[in-house]
Design a protein around this motif. Sequence first.
Motif: not given
Length: 300
Positions: A65, A68-69, A158, A174-176, A184-185, A188
């Motif tokens: 996550a 990706r952020n 993702s 994405f929520d870390e 995490e997918d 999101f």
Amino acid sequence: MTISVCTLAHGRETHLANLIAGLSRSQRRPDELVIAVMQPLRYDLPEAPFPIRQIMMGTSDIPLAAARNAAAGAARGEFLIFLDVDCIPAPSLVGDYARAGNEDEGVIMGEVAYLPKGATDGGIDFPAFDRLGVTHSERPGPPPSGLRACEDYRCFWSLNFALPARDFATIGGFDERYDGYGGEDTDFGRMVVEAGLPLWWVKGAKAYHQYHPHHMPPVHHLDSVLANAMAFAEKWGEPTMQHWLRAFVLMGLIERTEHGWRKLREAEETDLALTRQQEHQPYASSAVVLDWLEANAEAA
């Protein structure tokens, strides 16, 4: 419209080089490639006809996550295309996404074809990839043409998706709190819906997934799957990854308690052998393993 391709990588140097080679053959080239590097050392990369920037995450772990952020935060494009490091984009992928992104807002998910072992040994050969690539039996197929609404946020994937940078900011990324593999997918996808944005499947925007050994269900990520399943339940008030958790229960790896899930033991070689992707398989299937476990549980 400027376009940034974002990926994240840990090892898999050859896979990453093939991703770059695929992008270099794009009918519409991206304005840049941004790589979130989840290892201590930068990659020695091939030349490409577009800028490539490596964003060092300062870890040897796989904070998916956060990576990706980080890639999205460093990207300069107005439109973001996310590809896993295992993906080789078809020549039309960038252009297909650009056209779809001009049609509507929200998150767009392209096609994926899984390649068998050895498919890339001769280099980038798109006609061969089209002959050899197979679709995933557990994923919806693309629409006959254009865009089709995805009605279930749990289907967000993702591996190969795109969206305007402004929409990524609206969603919040994405929520870390999801650290490592799992959850995490789906989170999101839920945040996309909560932000009032649509999810789309698109015909085209095809990526070819390169073979690598894997486990499904992911017993090699048991701890992070359990922690992330708890995080999802606490955040949204409902569970996720239930098919994986059910398989882990049947394998005797975990049990459900009144406070959630509890690990009973570490995965052993027998568990790894059961879930291991065999060399003849282009992808590993959770459904096949779960069906086998359910059948054996009923017979016991």
